[in-house]
Motif scaffolding. Structure first.
Motif, mmCIF file in Angstrom:
data_model
loop_
_atom_site.group_PDB
_atom_site.id
_atom_site.type_symbol
_atom_site.label_atom_id
_atom_site.label_comp_id
_atom_site.label_asym_id
_atom_site.label_seq_id
_atom_site.Cartn_x
_atom_site.Cartn_y
_atom_site.Cartn_z
ATOM 1 N N UNK A 1 35.111 32.211 0.311
ATOM 2 C CA UNK A 1 35.568 30.845 -0.001
ATOM 3 C C UNK A 1 36.043 30.136 1.257
ATOM 4 N N UNK A 2 36.716 30.873 2.144
ATOM 5 C CA UNK A 2 37.161 30.288 3.408
ATOM 6 C C UNK A 2 35.960 29.876 4.254
ATOM 7 N N UNK A 3 34.942 30.726 4.252
ATOM 8 C CA UNK A 3 33.739 30.436 5.022
ATOM 9 C C UNK A 3 33.124 29.116 4.561
ATOM 10 N N UNK A 4 32.946 28.958 3.248
ATOM 11 C CA UNK A 4 32.380 27.713 2.692
ATOM 12 C C UNK A 4 33.274 26.529 3.044
ATOM 13 N N UNK A 5 34.568 26.707 2.889
ATOM 14 C CA UNK A 5 35.527 25.646 3.186
ATOM 15 C C UNK A 5 35.489 25.245 4.667
ATOM 16 N N UNK A 6 35.461 26.233 5.546
ATOM 17 C CA UNK A 6 35.464 25.960 6.989
ATOM 18 C C UNK A 6 34.160 25.321 7.452
ATOM 19 N N UNK A 7 33.039 25.809 6.968
ATOM 20 C CA UNK A 7 31.749 25.201 7.326
ATOM 21 C C UNK A 7 31.679 23.775 6.780
ATOM 22 N N UNK A 8 32.113 23.589 5.534
ATOM 23 C CA UNK A 8 32.113 22.254 4.935
ATOM 24 C C UNK A 8 32.994 21.280 5.694
ATOM 25 N N UNK A 9 34.189 21.717 6.059
ATOM 26 C CA UNK A 9 35.096 20.848 6.823
ATOM 27 C C UNK A 9 34.506 20.509 8.188
ATOM 28 N N UNK A 10 33.877 21.489 8.816
ATOM 29 C CA UNK A 10 33.250 21.245 10.113
ATOM 30 C C UNK A 10 32.150 20.197 9.992
ATOM 31 N N UNK A 11 31.328 20.315 8.961
ATOM 32 C CA UNK A 11 30.267 19.328 8.745
ATOM 33 C C UNK A 11 30.839 17.942 8.462
ATOM 34 N N UNK A 12 31.892 17.885 7.655
ATOM 35 C CA UNK A 12 32.525 16.594 7.363
ATOM 36 C C UNK A 12 33.082 15.966 8.633
ATOM 37 N N UNK A 13 33.683 16.763 9.481
ATOM 38 C CA UNK A 13 34.215 16.249 10.747
ATOM 39 C C UNK A 13 33.087 15.744 11.644
ATOM 40 N N UNK A 14 31.946 16.424 11.611
ATOM 41 C CA UNK A 14 30.804 16.028 12.446
ATOM 42 C C UNK A 14 30.204 14.696 12.002
ATOM 43 N N UNK A 15 30.307 14.386 10.713
ATOM 44 C CA UNK A 15 29.776 13.104 10.243
ATOM 45 C C UNK A 15 30.872 12.038 10.183
ATOM 46 N N UNK A 16 31.884 12.257 11.006
ATOM 47 C CA UNK A 16 32.962 11.286 11.207
ATOM 48 C C UNK A 16 33.839 11.045 9.995
ATOM 49 N N UNK A 17 33.975 12.030 9.153
ATOM 50 C CA UNK A 17 34.947 11.907 8.067
ATOM 51 C C UNK A 17 36.319 12.262 8.637
ATOM 52 N N UNK A 18 37.318 11.564 8.159
ATOM 53 C CA UNK A 18 38.678 11.771 8.634
ATOM 54 C C UNK A 18 39.306 12.931 7.860
ATOM 55 N N UNK A 19 39.070 14.154 8.351
ATOM 56 C CA UNK A 19 39.504 15.381 7.687
ATOM 57 C C UNK A 19 40.555 16.074 8.550
ATOM 58 N N UNK A 20 41.632 16.494 7.931
ATOM 59 C CA UNK A 20 42.684 17.241 8.605
ATOM 60 C C UNK A 20 42.825 18.564 7.862
ATOM 61 N N UNK A 21 42.580 19.681 8.533
ATOM 62 C CA UNK A 21 42.543 20.988 7.893
ATOM 63 C C UNK A 21 43.791 21.796 8.225
ATOM 64 N N UNK A 22 44.513 22.180 7.163
ATOM 65 C CA UNK A 22 45.741 22.961 7.308
ATOM 66 C C UNK A 22 45.563 24.295 6.598
#
Length: 185
Positions: A93-114
């Motif tokens: 689940x962490x893997x999916x979450x981390x890859x997803x957050x990375x992709x969102x950040x790459x497409x300029x989404x304003x994501x802050x991961x804690x």
């Protein structure tokens, strides 16, 4: 206090009052819901046989996957708060979450991961071959803040050179008998 509708929170963790990590997660969720619009995914797995645990875990992974996809269509600033897993199967689940957050950040989404780390065995997961090494890279590249309970947790998580830690003392009182059991292990 009113919700801040400009910031969304995706909250992923074991929401329960049955153990220390769950209790902290439960109260963190209560605090965040008083300030933000929160979508939650409860990762607490309890009292299930092996097959049901696998099915429930896969259900959690799919929920995370679809929540990440839905975040692509939101314009709001988003905080993703999660409790990192410390074993191989749960780390999917962490893997999916981390890859997803990375992709969102790459497409300029304003994501802050804690990440809010409980325990001191995350480093053992990072020692699991190529998967562990890749997971550690995803953590280091992606985490905006990793909450730990003590300075010593640095060496058991992302290492002392990682500079995005936030130390917050554990708010759970541990009885003397429990401390003695831990000490005598």
């Amino acid at each position: 206090m009113a919700n801040n509708n400009k910031i969304r929170v995706l909250f992923v963790g074991p929401i329960t009052k049955n153990h220390g990590q769950g209790i902290v997660t439960y109260f963190t969720l209560k605090i965040l819901t008083s300030y933000f619009l929160v979508d939650r995914i409860n990762t607490n797995i309890h009292d299930l046989n092996f097959i049901k645990k696998i099915i429930f875990s896969l259900k959690i992974i799919f929920k995370i996957f679809f929540k990440i996809i839905s975040l692509m269509f939101h314009r709001e600033e988003t905080i993703i708060y999660f409790t990192p897993s410390r074993n191989f199967f749960s780390s999917m689940k962490d893997f999916i979450l981390l890859v997803g957050a990375l992709l969102l950040k790459k497409i300029n989404k304003n994501i802050y991961l804690i990440g809010h780390l409980h325990g001191s065995d995350l480093i053992n997961l990072f020692k699991k071959g190529i998967y562990g090494k890749f997971l550690k890279i995803l953590y280091k590249e992606n985490i905006d803040r990793l909450i730990i309970n003590s300075e010593s947790h640095k060496k058991f998580s992302l290492g002392t050179e990682f500079n995005k830690y936030k130390k917050i003392d554990n708010p759970i009182e541990i009885s003397k008998s429990t401390k003695d059991k831990i000490k005598n292990k």
